[in-house]
Design a protein around this motif. Structure first.
Motif, PDB file in Angstrom:
ATOM      1  N   ARG A  82       3.884   6.245  11.652  1.00 26.66           N
ATOM      2  CA  ARG A  82       4.349   4.936  10.812  1.00 26.66           C
ATOM      3  C   ARG A  82       3.020   4.310  10.532  1.00 26.66           C
ATOM      4  NH1 ARG A  82       6.525   2.176  14.833  1.00 26.66           N
ATOM      5  NH2 ARG A  82       8.299   4.040  14.990  1.00 26.66           N
ATOM      6  N   GLU A  83       2.110   4.285  11.335  1.00 32.67           N
ATOM      7  CA  GLU A  83       0.689   3.643  11.056  1.00 32.67           C
ATOM      8  C   GLU A  83       0.030   4.257  10.061  1.00 32.67           C
ATOM      9  OE1 GLU A  83      -1.655   3.659  14.592  1.00 32.67           O
ATOM     10  OE2 GLU A  83      -0.652   2.446  15.838  1.00 32.67           O
ATOM     11  N   MET A  88      -1.449   4.146   4.171  1.00 34.72           N
ATOM     12  CA  MET A  88      -1.481   4.633   3.048  1.00 34.72           C
ATOM     13  C   MET A  88      -1.147   3.685   1.970  1.00 34.72           C
ATOM     14  SD  MET A  88      -2.048   7.079   0.794  1.00 34.72           S
ATOM     15  CE  MET A  88      -2.496   8.438   1.964  1.00 34.72           C
ATOM     16  N   ARG A  89       0.027   2.891   2.271  1.00 36.42           N
ATOM     17  CA  ARG A  89       0.633   1.991   1.352  1.00 36.42           C
ATOM     18  C   ARG A  89      -0.207   0.976   1.020  1.00 36.42           C
ATOM     19  NH1 ARG A  89       5.307   2.125   4.855  1.00 36.42           N
ATOM     20  NH2 ARG A  89       6.627   3.780   3.912  1.00 36.42           N
ATOM     21  N   ALA A  94      -4.440  -1.759  -2.483  1.00 41.32           N
ATOM     22  CA  ALA A  94      -5.764  -2.312  -2.841  1.00 41.32           C
ATOM     23  C   ALA A  94      -6.362  -1.536  -4.047  1.00 41.32           C
ATOM     24  CB  ALA A  94      -6.738  -1.681  -1.502  1.00 41.32           C
ATOM     25  N   ILE A  95      -6.064  -0.257  -4.202  1.00 38.87           N
ATOM     26  CA  ILE A  95      -6.567   0.377  -5.254  1.00 38.87           C
ATOM     27  C   ILE A  95      -5.866  -0.247  -6.564  1.00 38.87           C
ATOM     28  CG2 ILE A  95      -6.535   2.766  -6.551  1.00 38.87           C
ATOM     29  CD1 ILE A  95      -6.850   3.914  -4.055  1.00 38.87           C
ATOM     30  N   ARG A  96      -4.664  -0.311  -6.408  1.00 40.52           N
ATOM     31  CA  ARG A  96      -3.798  -0.751  -7.712  1.00 40.52           C
ATOM     32  C   ARG A  96      -4.423  -2.175  -8.065  1.00 40.52           C
ATOM     33  NH1 ARG A  96       0.741   0.934  -6.358  1.00 40.52           N
ATOM     34  NH2 ARG A  96       1.261  -0.566  -4.726  1.00 40.52           N
ATOM     35  N   ARG A 106     -12.738   0.423   3.949  1.00 45.71           N
ATOM     36  CA  ARG A 106     -12.187   0.115   5.454  1.00 45.71           C
ATOM     37  C   ARG A 106     -10.678   0.644   5.323  1.00 45.71           C
ATOM     38  NH1 ARG A 106      -8.855  -3.440   7.582  1.00 45.71           N
ATOM     39  NH2 ARG A 106      -8.458  -4.639   5.869  1.00 45.71           N
ATOM     40  N   LEU A 107      -9.979   0.412   4.449  1.00 44.14           N
ATOM     41  CA  LEU A 107      -8.628   0.902   4.428  1.00 44.14           C
ATOM     42  C   LEU A 107      -8.542   2.359   4.667  1.00 44.14           C
ATOM     43  CD1 LEU A 107      -7.002  -1.371   1.963  1.00 44.14           C
ATOM     44  CD2 LEU A 107      -6.500  -1.424   4.590  1.00 44.14           C
TER      45      LEU A 107
END
Length: 160
Positions: A82-83, A88-89, A94-96, A106-107
């Motif tokens: 789940r983490e 990933m989401r 962040a990219i979008r 960091r992500l």
């Protein structure tokens, strides 16, 4: 042998009836291919218990030691998975959204850490399960998990 299987199966079903089911009662859409049936996780768990009990040929004593350990490991594996999905989401968002490189890095680090924790569960599963079962039955568990997962994928594919 068959009598032993049913004893273990009934024991496991009884034991699992006392486990918290909050993770099964989550709101949102029902499972894939199950229409509006929200009991799909419980159904799969019951099938998994029966399948593993049969494949591992657990004695009642082994089942009593094995299932609590296995359930704890599954909860931990699910938490890391789940983490990993959540990270990933966040990374995709962040990219979008055009976040700065520093934030994306960091992500990405958080995602890789979560994925590595998830991957490390195989070794931890072997270590913990081999404390309560023989190496042969521990190996049979990994085989049974793989076969059960493939069986579920085939069932899901057949429903489409």
């Amino acid at each position: 042998m068959k009598k032993n299987f049913w004893f273990v199966f009934i024991f496991c079903c009884f034991a699992f009836s006392f486990l918290p089911v909050s993770s099964f009662a989550a709101s949102g859409p029902a499972g894939p291919g199950c229409g509006h049936d929200r009991g799909w996780k419980e159904k799969i768990m019951a099938e998994k218990i029966a399948y593993f009990t049969s494949e591992l040929d657990l004695t009642p004593e082994e089942a009593q030691r094995f299932w609590p350990v296995y359930n704890m490991l599954q909860d931990e594996r699910e938490k890391y998975h789940r983490e990993s999905r959540d990270c990933m989401r966040l990374l995709e968002d962040a990219i979008r959204e055009g976040q700065p490189e520093k934030e994306i890095a960091r992500l990405l680090d958080k995602y890789i850490e979560a994925a590595e924790n998830c991957d490390g569960m195989r070794e931890k599963t072997r270590d913990e399960v081999s404390k309560v079962l023989s190496e042969e039955k521990t190996a049979r568990l990994f085989i049974a998990e793989e076969h059960f997962m493939m069986k579920q994928f085939r069932n899901l594919k057949g429903k489409k």
